[in-house]
Design an enzyme around this catalytic site. Structure first.
Site, PDB file in Angstrom:
ATOM      1  N   GLU A  49      -8.097 123.800 -29.932  1.00  0.00           N
ATOM      2  CA  GLU A  49      -9.077 124.092 -30.983  1.00  0.00           C
ATOM      3  C   GLU A  49     -10.048 122.924 -31.146  1.00  0.00           C
ATOM      4  O   GLU A  49      -9.652 121.752 -31.083  1.00  0.00           O
ATOM      5  CB  GLU A  49      -8.414 124.340 -32.348  1.00  0.00           C
ATOM      6  CG  GLU A  49      -7.483 125.527 -32.402  1.00  0.00           C
ATOM      7  CD  GLU A  49      -8.181 126.868 -32.340  1.00  0.00           C
ATOM      8  OE1 GLU A  49      -9.415 126.925 -32.548  1.00  0.00           O
ATOM      9  OE2 GLU A  49      -7.480 127.859 -32.097  1.00  0.00           O
ATOM     10  N   THR A  50     -11.291 123.272 -31.357  1.00  0.00           N
ATOM     11  CA  THR A  50     -12.305 122.352 -31.855  1.00  0.00           C
ATOM     12  C   THR A  50     -12.814 122.948 -33.159  1.00  0.00           C
ATOM     13  O   THR A  50     -13.126 124.141 -33.219  1.00  0.00           O
ATOM     14  CB  THR A  50     -13.467 122.201 -30.862  1.00  0.00           C
ATOM     15  OG1 THR A  50     -12.969 121.601 -29.652  1.00  0.00           O
ATOM     16  CG2 THR A  50     -14.573 121.331 -31.443  1.00  0.00           C
TER      17      THR A  50
END
Length: 292
Positions: A49-50
């Site tokens: 995830e970003t």
């Protein structure tokens, strides 16, 4: 035209040790960016995830509020626990908020993160706490019996693991009970087969061994979203908590995310409000600026 800098930090969530737990990139934006740019940056980081924070000017609000969005390397998602924990840790540890509670405006509604002081060690001469953990307030994810009855296909996708139950979450993930926590640890997922299974991803779980200090183990695979294995999936625990509530007859759990990186999630289920409180630690391992 001069390029603007976007500050970022990579944080390992659900651990107090660098290079364990689940890494997430946290980017602090001064203004909205288009979705193509957000997705391109997430693909560049290539982490599970970003996430992107943008301050929201809401003067009537007691707690600071930020817009929060989460992207895998290939798509945006509706809910992510470890990146929310990482975002809160970033804001707390860099002194960007002055309160102990932060609110996030997300595709899953308003979520909160609370800084919870840890008690000092019994042999400490210092009156100050030794640190803090972060508690997230998330919605329950429901688990129900799946229509997919091909036990053999699920077993093959898990390299022949013995399958006790096949369920499905309201997020479209298969939810598979294995005989034991050891079976969860030893499972060798066949990612190509999991990718061809119907649904979004696959949670596997099993009861923890006696004396381990945990209530259950779990792992999460989601190759359709560019994540072969999510090292510690916080949002999966929003389904794991109500499921193990029925199995174990309790509302408080200590769970082991049994991926190779590993991580610990403490949980409290509020049946009445249908909320799950996830608690964990985090550690920043990298920081810098993006040129945009």
């Amino acid at each position: 035209m001069a390029k603007k800098l976007v500050k970022y930090c990579v944080v390992d969530a659900f651990t107090d040790t660098a290079f364990k737990g689940n890494p997430a990139a946290v980017c602090l934006l001064e203004e909205e960016k288009d979705d193509k740019w957000l997705q391109s940056v997430a693909a560049e980081f290539n982490l599970s995830e970003t996430c992107y924070l943008i301050p929201l000017n809401e003067p009537t609000n007691t707690n600071p509020r930020f817009g929060l969005r989460w992207f895998t390397p290939v798509d945006e998602v509706d809910l992510c626990g470890h990146a929310t924990l990482a975002a809160a840790h970033f804001l707390f540890s860099y002194g960007l908020v002055k309160t102990d509670t932060i609110e996030f405006s997300t595709r899953s509604g308003i979520l909160t993160a609370k800084r919870v002081p840890e008690p000092k060690a019994s042999n400490s001469q210092d009156d100050c706490p030794t640190g803090y953990s972060i508690e997230l307030d998330f919605p329950v994810v429901q688990v129900a019996e799946a229509n997919f009855n091909d036990v053999l296909a699920i077993s093959k996708s898990l390299n022949g693991a013995s399958v006790v139950e096949i369920n499905e979450t309201s997020k479209g993930d298969h939810f598979i009970l294995l005989p034991s926590g050891e079976a969860v640890v030893e499972c060798q997922p066949q990612i190509d087969l999991i990718q061809n299974c119907p649904g979004r991803g696959m949670i596997i779980t099993g009861p923890a061994p006696q004396g381990s200090g945990f209530d259950f183990y779990s792992r999460f695979f989601c190759p359709k979203f560019g994540i072969n294995e999510d090292p510690v999936c916080g949002s999966a625990h929003c389904a794991l908590a109500p499921y193990w509530r029925k199995k174990l007859g309790k509302c408080d759990f200590v769970a082991l995310a049994a991926s190779p990186r590993g991580g610990v999630v403490k949980l409290h289920l509020d049946d009445e409000k249908q909320r799950v409180f996830l608690r964990g630690k985090a550690v920043a391992v990298m920081e810098g600026s993006l040129l945009v």
